[in-house]
Write a protein that holds these residues in place. Structure first.
Motif, short mmCIF file in Angstrom:
data_model
loop_
_atom_site.label_atom_id
_atom_site.label_comp_id
_atom_site.label_asym_id
_atom_site.label_seq_id
_atom_site.Cartn_x
_atom_site.Cartn_y
_atom_site.Cartn_z
N GLY A 1 78.73 -52.13 5.66
CA GLY A 1 80.02 -52.05 6.36
C GLY A 1 81.11 -51.88 5.32
N GLY B 1 84.64 -52.01 6.54
CA GLY B 1 85.85 -52.19 7.35
C GLY B 1 86.70 -53.34 6.84
N GLY B 2 87.47 -53.94 7.77
CA GLY B 2 88.42 -54.99 7.40
C GLY B 2 87.74 -56.19 6.75
N ARG C 1 78.55 -46.33 6.97
CA ARG C 1 78.39 -45.03 7.62
C ARG C 1 79.26 -43.97 6.93
N LYS D 1 84.82 -44.56 2.37
CA LYS D 1 85.46 -45.88 2.45
C LYS D 1 84.87 -46.83 1.40
N ASN E 1 73.17 -45.17 7.67
CA ASN E 1 73.34 -45.44 9.10
C ASN E 1 72.51 -46.68 9.40
N ALA E 2 73.19 -47.78 9.64
CA ALA E 2 72.49 -49.06 9.80
C ALA E 2 71.79 -49.20 11.15
N ASP E 3 71.88 -48.16 12.00
CA ASP E 3 71.08 -48.17 13.23
C ASP E 3 69.71 -47.56 12.96
N GLN F 1 74.26 -53.70 14.94
CA GLN F 1 73.31 -53.37 13.86
C GLN F 1 72.45 -54.56 13.42
N ALA G 1 78.40 -62.29 12.95
CA ALA G 1 78.53 -62.19 14.42
C ALA G 1 77.15 -61.97 15.02
N PHE H 1 84.45 -67.17 10.13
CA PHE H 1 85.18 -68.43 10.36
C PHE H 1 84.73 -69.07 11.66
N ASP H 2 84.78 -68.26 12.75
CA ASP H 2 84.29 -68.81 14.02
C ASP H 2 83.50 -67.73 14.74
N PRO H 3 82.19 -67.70 14.65
CA PRO H 3 81.34 -68.72 14.06
C PRO H 3 81.38 -68.69 12.53
N ASN I 1 87.84 -55.49 14.74
CA ASN I 1 87.35 -54.32 15.47
C ASN I 1 87.73 -54.36 16.96
N THR J 1 87.37 -64.43 7.71
CA THR J 1 85.98 -64.08 8.01
C THR J 1 85.23 -63.70 6.73
P1 NDP Z 1 85.50 -52.79 11.31
O1 NDP Z 1 85.39 -51.94 12.52
O2 NDP Z 1 86.78 -52.82 10.54
O3 NDP Z 1 84.34 -52.40 10.27
C1 NDP Z 1 83.02 -52.18 10.66
C2 NDP Z 1 82.35 -51.36 9.57
O4 NDP Z 1 80.98 -51.17 9.92
C3 NDP Z 1 82.96 -49.97 9.40
O5 NDP Z 1 83.08 -49.69 8.04
C4 NDP Z 1 81.93 -49.07 10.07
O6 NDP Z 1 81.82 -47.79 9.55
C5 NDP Z 1 80.65 -49.81 9.76
N1 NDP Z 1 79.60 -49.39 10.69
C6 NDP Z 1 79.64 -49.37 12.04
N2 NDP Z 1 78.50 -48.89 12.53
C7 NDP Z 1 77.71 -48.61 11.46
C8 NDP Z 1 76.41 -48.08 11.32
N3 NDP Z 1 75.66 -47.74 12.37
N4 NDP Z 1 75.92 -47.92 10.07
C9 NDP Z 1 76.65 -48.25 8.98
N5 NDP Z 1 77.89 -48.75 9.06
C10 NDP Z 1 78.42 -48.94 10.28
O7 NDP Z 1 85.08 -54.27 11.77
P2 NDP Z 1 85.54 -55.65 11.12
O8 NDP Z 1 85.46 -55.55 9.65
O9 NDP Z 1 86.78 -56.08 11.77
O10 NDP Z 1 84.37 -56.62 11.64
C11 NDP Z 1 83.11 -56.67 10.98
C12 NDP Z 1 82.23 -57.73 11.61
O11 NDP Z 1 82.84 -59.01 11.48
C13 NDP Z 1 81.98 -57.54 13.12
O12 NDP Z 1 80.63 -57.80 13.39
C14 NDP Z 1 82.85 -58.60 13.76
O13 NDP Z 1 82.32 -59.03 14.99
C15 NDP Z 1 82.75 -59.70 12.71
N6 NDP Z 1 83.82 -60.69 12.79
C16 NDP Z 1 83.48 -62.03 12.73
C17 NDP Z 1 84.45 -63.00 12.79
C18 NDP Z 1 84.07 -64.44 12.60
O14 NDP Z 1 84.97 -65.27 12.40
N7 NDP Z 1 82.82 -64.83 12.62
C19 NDP Z 1 85.88 -62.66 12.98
C20 NDP Z 1 86.15 -61.24 12.93
C21 NDP Z 1 85.15 -60.30 12.87
P3 NDP Z 1 82.94 -46.65 9.81
O15 NDP Z 1 83.97 -46.98 8.80
O16 NDP Z 1 82.26 -45.37 9.57
O17 NDP Z 1 83.41 -46.83 11.23
#
Ligand code: NDP
Length: 400
Positions: free
Chosen positions: A8, A10-11, A35, A39, A61-63, A88, A107, A142-144, A184, A347
């Motif tokens: 991943g 993302g954020g 993916r 990034k 591709n993590a799927d 995933q 998560a 954080f939660d969970p 997300n 998180t």
């Molecule tokens: P984002 O959408 O910002 O990032 C998700 C990342 O995963 C992206 O870079 C995305 O790629 C990548 N991704 C998605 N599908 C695939 C795939 N099939 N193969 C490879 N990479 C993939 O999400 P967040 O960072 O906001 O959230 C990440 C996780 O954290 C989530 O599971 C969310 O539920 C969890 N979370 C948990 C919290 C907690 O307190 N426990 C609180 C907040 C979030 P691409 O850039 O190409 O889209």
């Protein structure tokens, strides 16, 4: 010396990457794989001259389990930190089993076509991880995550039995948009538009979405409306904490967020049922995600604080006892440190700490576990050290 594969970009991943790079003694090597490889490269370019951690990147591709297996066989990580999306989880766990790699996520697994939040799918991997001598840590955000560690800490140090737990998640931050989600959008909206529920006397009690509202005065944030939601950690905590009679989860929402959400729901934009649009199938919620602000872009504009913690009521030495433990996190401070707002920060830091617990042997135990099943003490100590200090209150205002 250890190697972590971070999936991943993302954020949340951004924070995990920054924190691993601050902790090069444990994380000597990381591979950022996602993916969209550009990034991953962006994080590497930003950090590689500022850290002793060796950073590599990859497209995956993590799927696709064979793709994950090929990457793991080539990189040979000690642990895989899954901060992609909940869809995933099982694919990544399958690849970890095949390549003998420890696993951690933030998560629980969700099937893409039903918004269902439960651990059954991942708990079904217990025996396989145990037999393989591998550790899987579920829900180390954080939660969970920290909330589960707070519960284990309260149980270990302050209570003989805990009868009531209220988890309170307050985001007092303001990003200035009428409507945006802090992580997300697809995952966030699936969660908040689902029915609410809590556990009472061993049974789930279901409510309509946002049916139960309370007002709470949060330290360093002030008074906020909060609503009872279903949240995945209720399921594991009700099993792992002794004496539970009731456990609930509340999250704060502002009026503008709720009004927009209701309107979007009413017009069908939050639906996960595919529809036909101009000859191709689209999922309304995925389309909505595409037009909403990217949560990773909220960092510079979000001001204010989060306050997340747990209030406990139970017994110690035959006497009633209450206890509240929480963390307060400032959005702008997080942005200055790692370029993200506090939701990603709160998180990502625990995900790094959870991985460090496994890599340093403190939480290394074959099987699949929720965080509250491990010793909370080293994790609590690490929270103070790595940016999420906690505060205790032994006479808190309780939620009715
Ligand atoms: P984002 O959408 O910002 O990032 C998700 C990342 O995963 C992206 O870079 C995305 O790629 C990548 N991704 C998605 N599908 C695939 C795939 N099939 N193969 C490879 N990479 C993939 O999400 P967040 O960072 O906001 O959230 C990440 C996780 O954290 C989530 O599971 C969310 O539920 C969890 N979370 C948990 C919290 C907690 O307190 N426990 C609180 C907040 C979030 P691409 O850039 O190409 O889209």
């Amino acid at each position: 010396m250890s190697r972590a594969l971070i999936i991943g970009a993302g954020g949340v991943a951004g924070v995990v990457i920054h924190k691993c790079c601050q902790n090069s003694e444990v994380f000597t090597d990381i591979c950022i794989a996602s993916r969209t490889k550009s990034k991953c490269d962006k994080f590497r370019d930003e950090l590689q001259d500022k850290t002793k951690t060796n950073i590599t990147t990859a497209q995956v591709n993590a799927d696709n389990v064979p793709e994950l297996v090929a990457l793991m066989k080539e990189y040979k990580p000690d642990i895989c930190i899954n901060v992609a999306l909940p869809y995933q989880d099982l694919h990544i766990m399958d690849a970890c089993l095949e390549c003998k790699v420890d696993y951690l996520d933030t998560a629980n697994y969700e099937p893409e076509d039903t918004a269902k939040f439960e651990y059954s799918w991942q708990w079904a991997y217990r025996e396989r991880f145990e037999k393989a001598g591998l550790t899987a840590v579920l829900g180390s955000g954080f939660d969970p995550g920290v909330t589960g560690v707070f519960c284990a800490y309260a149980q270990k140090h302050y209570f003989d039995e805990i009868n009531y737990i209220d988890i309170l998640d307050c985001n007092g931050g303001d990003h200035g948009y009428p409507f945006a989600t802090n992580f997300n959008p697809e995952i966030n909206i699936r969660e908040v538009s689902a029915k609410g529920s809590y556990i009472q006397d061993g049974k789930w009690v279901e409510t309509e979405p946002m049916e139960i509202k309370r007002v709470y005065n949060f330290d360093q944030v002030g008074e906020k409306d909060m609503y009872l939601l279903h949240h995945e950690e209720l399921e594991s905590l009700a099993l792992n904490i002794k004496g539970i009679k009731r456990i609930r989860f509340f999250m704060t929402f502002g009026q503008s967020y709720l009004t927009h959400l209701k309107c979007l729901e009413n017009v069908g934009m939050t639906s996960i049922e595919p529809i036909m649009y101009e000859g191709r199938e689209i999922v309304p919620l995925q389309f909505l995600k595409a037009v909403l602000p990217d949560p990773a872009s909220l960092g510079p504009r979000t001001v204010g604080k989060t306050n997340i913690g747990c209030i406990f009521k139970g017994k110690k030495d035959g006497k009633d006892k209450t206890y509240y433990v929480y963390n307060v996190c400032d959005h702008q401070e997080c942005y200055k440190e790692v370029g993200s707002q506090a939701i990603s920060y709160t998180t990502g830091v625990p995900a790094m700490i959870g991985a460090m617990m496994v890599l340093t042997g403190k939480w290394k135990r074959p099987g699949v576990y929720n965080v509250e099943e491990f010793d909370p003490d080293p994790f609590m100590e690490a929270l103070n050290k790595w940016g999420l200090p906690w505060t205790e209150n032994f006479d808190p205002v309780l939620v009715d």
